[in-house]
Write a protein that holds these residues in place. Structure first.
Motif, short mmCIF file in Angstrom:
data_model
loop_
_atom_site.label_atom_id
_atom_site.label_comp_id
_atom_site.label_asym_id
_atom_site.label_seq_id
_atom_site.Cartn_x
_atom_site.Cartn_y
_atom_site.Cartn_z
N MET A 1 4.63 -10.42 -0.62
CA MET A 1 3.38 -9.66 -0.75
C MET A 1 2.16 -10.57 -0.61
SD MET A 1 4.52 -7.15 -3.86
CE MET A 1 6.07 -6.24 -3.74
N TYR A 2 2.27 -11.80 -1.10
CA TYR A 2 1.20 -12.78 -0.88
C TYR A 2 0.95 -12.97 0.61
CZ TYR A 2 1.16 -14.62 -5.72
OH TYR A 2 1.02 -14.79 -7.07
N PHE A 3 2.02 -13.13 1.38
CA PHE A 3 1.88 -13.35 2.82
C PHE A 3 1.31 -12.11 3.52
CE2 PHE A 3 5.42 -16.64 2.38
CZ PHE A 3 4.52 -17.70 2.42
N MET A 4 1.68 -10.93 3.03
CA MET A 4 1.12 -9.70 3.60
C MET A 4 -0.40 -9.67 3.43
SD MET A 4 3.91 -6.90 2.22
CE MET A 4 2.87 -5.49 2.60
N ILE A 5 -0.86 -10.04 2.24
CA ILE A 5 -2.30 -9.97 1.94
C ILE A 5 -3.08 -11.02 2.70
CG2 ILE A 5 -3.98 -10.31 0.08
CD1 ILE A 5 -1.93 -9.04 -1.83
N SER A 6 -2.51 -12.22 2.87
CA SER A 6 -3.23 -13.31 3.52
C SER A 6 -2.91 -13.45 5.00
CB SER A 6 -2.93 -14.64 2.82
OG SER A 6 -3.53 -14.70 1.55
N ALA A 7 -2.15 -12.53 5.56
CA ALA A 7 -1.76 -12.64 6.97
C ALA A 7 -2.98 -12.52 7.88
CB ALA A 7 -0.74 -11.56 7.31
N GLY A 8 -2.99 -13.36 8.92
CA GLY A 8 -4.01 -13.26 9.96
C GLY A 8 -3.37 -12.99 11.30
#
Length: 476
Positions: free
Chosen positions: A118-125
C-alpha cells in the motif's frame, strides 16, 4: 544511482526492518520466547508509526520518477499506520485461541507485507510501480482471509478473494496496456503531458479498465459482490483490516492517479464517478438493512462509505483531498471501534448475528457504550467525529456545484441512521432471556478501543472548534 534516493523511502525501509526482525524472531526464536511475540510486534510497529509521524521527512522524486514522496503521501501512510496498529492490537485474543498459535508470526508478517504494498501504491509515480504495489497488497491478503483454514467459510472466502483479485488485476493490467499504447509511456508526469486535446477511444477504454481494478479494491458497485462473503468468512481482525486499511489505501491511490494523470480527462470520468457514488451509497444502504449477520452488515456499510469517499474525490480541490483523508481517518477510528467489540464477542462466544446482541447492555455495558458511539459516528450524528467527516465531504462536493449529489447523499444518511440504530436498539432496548455473558477484554483490545474512543470524541471536539478544513491544514 544516488543512494540519497533511499532517504525518501524511510517509511518503507523502516517497515521492512520491522518485517525482517519479526520474521527472524518467528523463525529462530524459541517457543518460550515467542510467547512475547504479540507485545514485541505491537511495540516495534508503534515505534515505526511514531517514527513516521515525528521524524522529518524529505520530499522529492526518486528512481527517475518511479517513486514520489510528498507531504500528503506521508500523511496518508501515517493514517494507514494508525489503523494497522489498532488492528494488530485487536488480534491478541484471536491468535491465542487453540490452533492459532503457529499462525501468530505469519499473520504479522503477512499484514506488514500488505502494508508495504500500500505504501508503494500511494507513492507510485509509474503505472507498473502502482501495479506491483497493488499485487503486493492483495496476494498476502488472500492468505490472511483464509487463515481459519479449518473453517469452511474462511477457506471459501479466501478462494473467492484470490480469484476475484486476480481477475481485477488482469483487467487493470489490460487497461494499463491500452493506456501505454495510447501515450507511449508509463510515467505519471509524462502521461499527464501527453493526455491532451482529443482523447482516443483506446485511451478511454484503457482508463475504464484501469479504474475497474481500483474499484474492486474500493468495493464500488458493481465491483462489490465479493465484499459481503469475504467479510463474513474472514477472521474478524482480517475483516477489520480489509474494511478500513485496504479501502483507505485504494481511495488515496485513486485521488493521486485521477488528478496527477487523468486530470485532462475530467469530463469523461467525472460523470462516471458521479453515478457510481449515487449507486454505491444507495445500494450499500439498502442491502445493509436486510442483514442479520453483523459482519455482513458492516460489509454493506463499508460499501456505502466508499460512495461517500467518492464525494471528496469528485470535488477535485485541495479541500476535497483533505476532506477525504480526514474522512478515512475518522472512518478508521469508528469502524475499528465497532470491530473491536465484534471481535471480543465472537472470540469468546461465537455469536455474530444482530439478534444475539439483544440485551447486551445488561451484561456488557462498556462494550455496548463503545459500540453505540462507533455506530453514531458512522451514521454521522453530532457531535461525534463522523458528523464532521461527512460535513466536510459534503461541503467540498457542494463547493464544486454537485448539489444534487449532496442532496442524494444526505437522504441516504437518513437511511443509514435507521439501520445503524438497529444495533443500538438490539443492545439497549430489545430484551433477551439469554443475553451474551459478560465478556473479558484483554489489555491489548482495551487499549485499541481506548484509542478508537479517543479518536471519535477528540477529533469531533477539535472539529467543533475548527469548523473548516482545507488543504493547508494537511500540508497539501
Amino acid at each position: 544511482m544516488d543512494f540519497s534516493y533511499f532517504l525518501l523511502m524511510q517509511q518503507e525501509i523502516s517497515l521492512t526492518v520491522v518485517f525482517l526482525v519479526l520474521l527472524c524472531y518467528d523463525i529462530f526464536g524459541s517457543e518460550k520466547s515467542r510467547s512475547c511475540f504479540q507485545a514485541t510486534a505491537c511495540t516495534l510497529f508503534f515505534l515505526h508509526t511514531l517514527f513516521g509521524i515525528i521524524y522529518p521527512v524529505q520530499y522529492g522524486v526518486a528512481f527517475g520518477g518511479m517513486f514520489i514522496n510528498t507531504p500528503i503521501s506521508i500523511l496518508m501512510k501515517n493514517v494507514l499506520n494508525i489503523g494497522t496498529l489498532i488492528v494488530l492490537l485487536q488480534t491478541n485474543n484471536w491468535l491465542k485461541q487453540p490452533g492459532t498459535v503457529l499462525r501468530r508470526g505469519e499473520f504479522f508478517t503477512l499484514t506488514l507485507s500488505t502494508l508495504l504494498g500500500m505504501y508503494f501504491m500511494i507513492s507510485a509515480g509509474n503505472m507498473l510501480m502502482l501495479y506491483v504495489g497493488m499485487e503486493l497488497a492483495s496476494l498476502p491478503l488472500a492468505a490472511m482471509v483464509a487463515m481459519d483454514k479449518y473453517k469452511n467459510e474462511s477457506a471459501e472466502a479466501g478462494a473467492k478473494y484470490i480469484m476475484l483479485a486476480s481477475l481485477s488485476a488482469a483487467v487493470m493490467m489490460f487497461g494499463i496496456s491500452f493506456i501505454y499504447g495510447s501515450v507511449g509511456t508509463l510515467y505519471f508526469s509524462d502521461m499527464a503531458l501527453r493526455i491532451t486535446g482529443s482523447i482516443s477511444p483506446m485511451m478511454i477504454l484503457g482508463f475504464v479498465l484501469f479504474f475497474s481494478g481500483l474499484a474492486f479494491k474500493l468495493s464500488l458497485v458493481p465491483f462489490h459482490l465479493w465484499t459481503a462473503d469475504v467479510y463474513q468468512g474472514a477472521p474478524t481482525s482480517v475483516t477489520a483490516y480489509l474494511s478500513v486499511i485496504s479501502k483507505g489505501a485504494a481511495s488515496f491511490t485513486l485521488i493521486f492517479v485521477l488528478f496527477q494523470v487523468f486530470s485532462h480527462m475530467k469530463e469523461i470520468w467525472l460523470p462516471i464517478l458521479w453515478w457510481l457514488s449515487v449507486i454505491t451509497i444507495t445500494l450499500g444502504n439498502i442491502f445493509a438493512i436486510r442483514q442479520k449477520n453483523i459482519k455482513r452488515f458492516f460489509a454493506f456499510s463499508s460499501i456505502s462509505q466508499a460512495g461517500y469517499i467518492l464525494l471528496g474525490v469528485l470535488s477535485g480541490t485541495a479541500a476535497g483531498m483533505a476532506s477525504t483523508v480526514y474522512f478515512v481517518l475518522v472512518y478508521i477510528f469508528s469502524n475499528l471501534a465497532a470491530f473491536g467489540v465484534i471481535s471480543a464477542i465472537e472470540n469468546q462466544t461465537g455469536k455474530v448475528t444482530i439478534p444475539e446482541y439483544n440485551g447486551l447492555y445488561k451484561t456488557n455495558p462498556k462494550l455496548s457504550f463503545i459500540m453505540m458511539l462507533a455506530v453514531f459516528s458512522l451514521a454521522g450524528i453530532p457531535p461525534f467525529a463522523g458528523f464532521f467527516s461527512k460535513f466536510f465531504i459534503f461541503a467540498a462536493a457542494a463547493g464544486q456545484g454537485h448539489f444534487l449529489l449532496v442532496f442524494i447523499a444526505l437522504l441516504n444518511t437518513v437511511i443509514s441512521l435507521f439501520y445503524y440504530l438497529l444495533i443500538v436498539k438490539a443492545m439497549f432496548i430489545n430484551k433477551s432471556e439469554n443475553p451474551i455473558e459478560a465478556i473479558y477484554t484483554d489489555k491489548y483490545n482495551k487499549f485499541s478501543l481506548a484509542i478508537c474512543l479517543a479518536g471519535i470524541l477528540v477529533i469531533g471536539f477539535i472539529s467543533m472548534i475548527y469548523d473548516r478544513i482545507d488543504g493547508l491544514s494537511f500540508g497539501i
